[in-house]
Scaffold this motif. Structure first.
Motif, PDB file in Angstrom:
ATOM      1  N   UNK A 185      34.543  66.676  44.647  1.00 28.13           N
ATOM      2  CA  UNK A 185      34.882  67.542  45.583  1.00 28.13           C
ATOM      3  C   UNK A 185      36.038  68.078  45.959  1.00 28.13           C
ATOM      4  N   UNK A 186      37.338  67.328  45.489  1.00 30.18           N
ATOM      5  CA  UNK A 186      38.700  68.150  46.563  1.00 30.18           C
ATOM      6  C   UNK A 186      39.647  68.928  45.752  1.00 30.18           C
ATOM      7  N   UNK A 187      39.818  69.689  46.649  1.00 27.29           N
ATOM      8  CA  UNK A 187      40.498  70.838  46.067  1.00 27.29           C
ATOM      9  C   UNK A 187      42.125  70.731  45.414  1.00 27.29           C
ATOM     10  N   UNK A 188      41.775  70.099  44.402  1.00 27.03           N
ATOM     11  CA  UNK A 188      43.455  69.843  43.761  1.00 27.03           C
ATOM     12  C   UNK A 188      42.673  68.727  42.553  1.00 27.03           C
ATOM     13  N   UNK A 189      44.001  68.615  41.984  1.00 26.98           N
ATOM     14  CA  UNK A 189      43.956  68.372  40.490  1.00 26.98           C
ATOM     15  C   UNK A 189      44.434  66.420  40.956  1.00 26.98           C
ATOM     16  N   UNK A 190      42.696  65.959  40.273  1.00 32.26           N
ATOM     17  CA  UNK A 190      42.981  64.160  40.506  1.00 32.26           C
ATOM     18  C   UNK A 190      42.956  63.373  39.734  1.00 32.26           C
ATOM     19  N   UNK A 191      43.038  64.149  38.596  1.00 33.10           N
ATOM     20  CA  UNK A 191      43.188  62.877  37.673  1.00 33.10           C
ATOM     21  C   UNK A 191      44.136  61.868  37.942  1.00 33.10           C
ATOM     22  N   UNK A 192      45.020  62.062  38.470  1.00 32.47           N
ATOM     23  CA  UNK A 192      45.962  61.615  38.661  1.00 32.47           C
ATOM     24  C   UNK A 192      45.577  60.124  39.468  1.00 32.47           C
ATOM     25  N   UNK A 193      44.690  60.976  40.546  1.00 32.55           N
ATOM     26  CA  UNK A 193      43.965  59.854  41.658  1.00 32.55           C
ATOM     27  C   UNK A 193      43.251  59.049  39.972  1.00 32.55           C
ATOM     28  N   UNK A 194      41.655  59.476  39.814  1.00 30.97           N
ATOM     29  CA  UNK A 194      41.512  59.010  38.499  1.00 30.97           C
ATOM     30  C   UNK A 194      41.698  57.517  38.184  1.00 30.97           C
ATOM     31  N   UNK A 195      42.903  58.205  37.606  1.00 24.56           N
ATOM     32  CA  UNK A 195      43.403  56.614  36.429  1.00 24.56           C
ATOM     33  C   UNK A 195      44.093  56.028  37.846  1.00 24.56           C
ATOM     34  N   UNK A 196      44.430  56.267  38.566  1.00 23.16           N
ATOM     35  CA  UNK A 196      45.152  55.065  39.440  1.00 23.16           C
ATOM     36  C   UNK A 196      43.751  54.061  39.972  1.00 23.16           C
ATOM     37  N   UNK A 197      42.460  54.698  40.623  1.00 24.71           N
ATOM     38  CA  UNK A 197      41.508  54.355  40.508  1.00 24.71           C
ATOM     39  C   UNK A 197      40.746  53.560  39.447  1.00 24.71           C
ATOM     40  N   UNK A 198      40.765  53.799  38.694  1.00 22.51           N
ATOM     41  CA  UNK A 198      39.984  53.129  37.054  1.00 22.51           C
ATOM     42  C   UNK A 198      41.737  52.072  36.714  1.00 22.51           C
ATOM     43  N   UNK A 199      42.566  52.105  36.595  1.00 20.83           N
ATOM     44  CA  UNK A 199      43.445  51.198  36.493  1.00 20.83           C
ATOM     45  C   UNK A 199      43.495  49.980  37.423  1.00 20.83           C
ATOM     46  N   UNK A 200      42.680  49.517  39.008  1.00 24.24           N
ATOM     47  CA  UNK A 200      42.607  49.401  39.805  1.00 24.24           C
ATOM     48  C   UNK A 200      41.204  48.501  39.833  1.00 24.24           C
ATOM     49  N   UNK A 201      40.429  49.823  40.261  1.00 20.31           N
ATOM     50  CA  UNK A 201      38.491  49.357  39.888  1.00 20.31           C
ATOM     51  C   UNK A 201      38.396  48.574  38.946  1.00 20.31           C
ATOM     52  N   UNK A 202      38.924  49.619  37.416  1.00 18.37           N
ATOM     53  CA  UNK A 202      38.256  48.468  36.312  1.00 18.37           C
ATOM     54  C   UNK A 202      38.634  47.691  35.752  1.00 18.37           C
ATOM     55  N   UNK A 203      40.249  47.294  36.920  1.00 14.74           N
ATOM     56  CA  UNK A 203      40.573  46.519  35.799  1.00 14.74           C
ATOM     57  C   UNK A 203      40.102  44.880  36.667  1.00 14.74           C
ATOM     58  N   UNK A 204      39.671  45.618  37.926  1.00 11.88           N
ATOM     59  CA  UNK A 204      39.212  44.099  38.463  1.00 11.88           C
ATOM     60  C   UNK A 204      37.512  43.869  38.331  1.00 11.88           C
ATOM     61  N   UNK A 205      37.185  45.033  37.599  1.00 11.43           N
ATOM     62  CA  UNK A 205      35.576  45.238  37.036  1.00 11.43           C
ATOM     63  C   UNK A 205      35.610  44.121  35.721  1.00 11.43           C
ATOM     64  N   UNK A 206      36.285  45.167  34.674  1.00  7.79           N
ATOM     65  CA  UNK A 206      36.626  44.186  33.415  1.00  7.79           C
ATOM     66  C   UNK A 206      37.300  42.870  33.446  1.00  7.79           C
ATOM     67  N   UNK A 207      38.287  42.963  33.611  1.00  4.18           N
ATOM     68  CA  UNK A 207      38.915  42.036  34.248  1.00  4.18           C
ATOM     69  C   UNK A 207      38.915  40.862  34.456  1.00  4.18           C
ATOM     70  N   UNK A 208      37.897  41.054  35.567  1.00  6.27           N
ATOM     71  CA  UNK A 208      36.829  39.465  36.163  1.00  6.27           C
ATOM     72  C   UNK A 208      35.964  39.496  34.788  1.00  6.27           C
ATOM     73  N   UNK A 209      35.030  40.417  34.167  1.00  7.35           N
ATOM     74  CA  UNK A 209      33.910  40.105  33.716  1.00  7.35           C
ATOM     75  C   UNK A 209      34.589  39.517  31.961  1.00  7.35           C
ATOM     76  N   UNK A 210      35.554  39.569  31.302  1.00  6.10           N
ATOM     77  CA  UNK A 210      36.672  39.003  30.258  1.00  6.10           C
ATOM     78  C   UNK A 210      37.085  37.468  31.244  1.00  6.10           C
ATOM     79  N   UNK A 211      37.549  37.725  31.619  1.00  6.20           N
ATOM     80  CA  UNK A 211      38.051  35.942  33.355  1.00  6.20           C
ATOM     81  C   UNK A 211      36.560  34.835  32.690  1.00  6.20           C
TER      82      UNK A 211
END
Length: 311
Positions: A185-211
């Motif tokens: 819904x943001x009226x700007x390019x959010x790709x960089x924010x999405x990458x940071x979010x994935x790097x943070x949340x995704x790492x916790x989810x996948x990293x935690x799963x693998x650990x």
């Protein structure tokens, strides 16, 4: 980038727009949420009243149950209320607070599960040093670390999202405010924010799963040195932990390992890790754990005895 907000309120599309389906969902999810509260409160009461807090495993289980209650309470009551509401809205501030809480309690649960896996590793692989390694002070610091880790992760998510401008539309295709649907819904390019979010949340989810999977693999391999009775008890305990890990982190990984991409199935997947898993955790840990069951029986017998004495 200058932040400009024309949006003061968001509309949540919810799980369904069909009134009949919403009526059924209201009954079902009301019962599920009551089960979450009663089941996890019973675990906490059993651990406290049964003097199990001295045991590291039950010390961590107590906090896992508390995190389950908090995590589900961030989304479930609002979702249940909205199932009967004609207009499903949430204020901008309320949305940001909900996003913060979701990303605070969710990762905290992941970190608690990792700590619980470490506890089982020490108990099974280094039994002679268990009480020295997992003393009360160490356990308290580990729990504190899980909450600090969840808080830091959530602050990172919130800082990036609140800086985004929202100038319309304001309809979120979800039943709660999460980063991916809000970014759309943001009226700007959010790709960089999405990458940071994935790097943070995704790492916790996948990293935690693998650990966790690697940890339990080591634990299961070490069981070959145990007696038949020792293997049975360890498998019972680890089996319940592994079940929780797969049910919670499997769907979480599916959701958060995708930058700036949402699917129609995301809402049902979210139901699994925000409501179903917190509801099943008490059943998994009690049905497969003789010590918890015995503590519950003693607690029940005490209650019956007290009632009989009062009469």
């Amino acid at each position: 980038m200058e932040k400009k907000n024309n949006v003061t309120m968001f509309i949540l599309r919810g799980l369904s727009q069909n009134p009949k389906v919403e009526g059924v969902c209201f009954v079902v999810f009301s019962l599920l949420y009551m089960a979450i509260l009663l089941g996890n409160l019973l675990i906490m009461l059993t651990v406290h009243m049964g003097n199990l807090l001295k045991s590291p495993m039950y010390f961590f289980l107590n906090y896992l149950s508390f995190a389950d209650i908090c995590y589900s309470s961030v989304t479930a009551p609002k979702m249940i209320f909205d199932l009967l509401a004609k207009r499903k809205t949430i204020s901008y501030v309320g949305c940001m607070l909900q996003l913060f809480a979701v990303h605070f309690f969710g990762p905290t649960e992941v970190f608690i599960l990792i700590v619980m896996a470490y506890d089982r590793y020490v108990a099974i692989c280094k039994p002679l040093h268990y009480m020295t390694i997992m003393d009360q002070d160490t356990c308290s610091k580990m729990v504190l670390g899980t909450w600090i880790g969840g808080f830091l992760h959530s602050v990172i998510q919130l800082v990036f999202v609140v800086r985004l401008p929202f100038c319309g539309p304001n309809e979120i295709d979800h039943y709660f405010c999460d980063v991916h649907p809000v970014l759309k819904l943001a009226c700007t390019d959010t790709y960089a924010v999405a990458v940071v979010e994935t790097a943070s949340s995704g790492t916790i989810a996948l990293g935690g799963f693998l650990i966790l999977l690697i940890s339990y693999t080591f634990i299961l391999k070490s069981l070959r040195k145990q007696s038949a009775e020792g293997r049975r008890k360890a498998l019972s305990t680890c089996g319940s932990h592994i079940t929780v890990v797969v049910m919670f982190l499997g769907p979480s990984t599916f959701t958060y390992m995708r930058p700036d991409v949402t699917f129609a199935e995301d809402k049902m997947v979210a139901v699994f890790y925000t409501i179903i898993t917190p509801m099943l955790n008490p059943l998994i840990y009690t049905l497969r754990n003789a010590e918890v069951k015995n503590a519950m029986k003693k607690l029940w017998h005490k209650k019956v005895f007290w009632e009989a004495t009062e009469k």
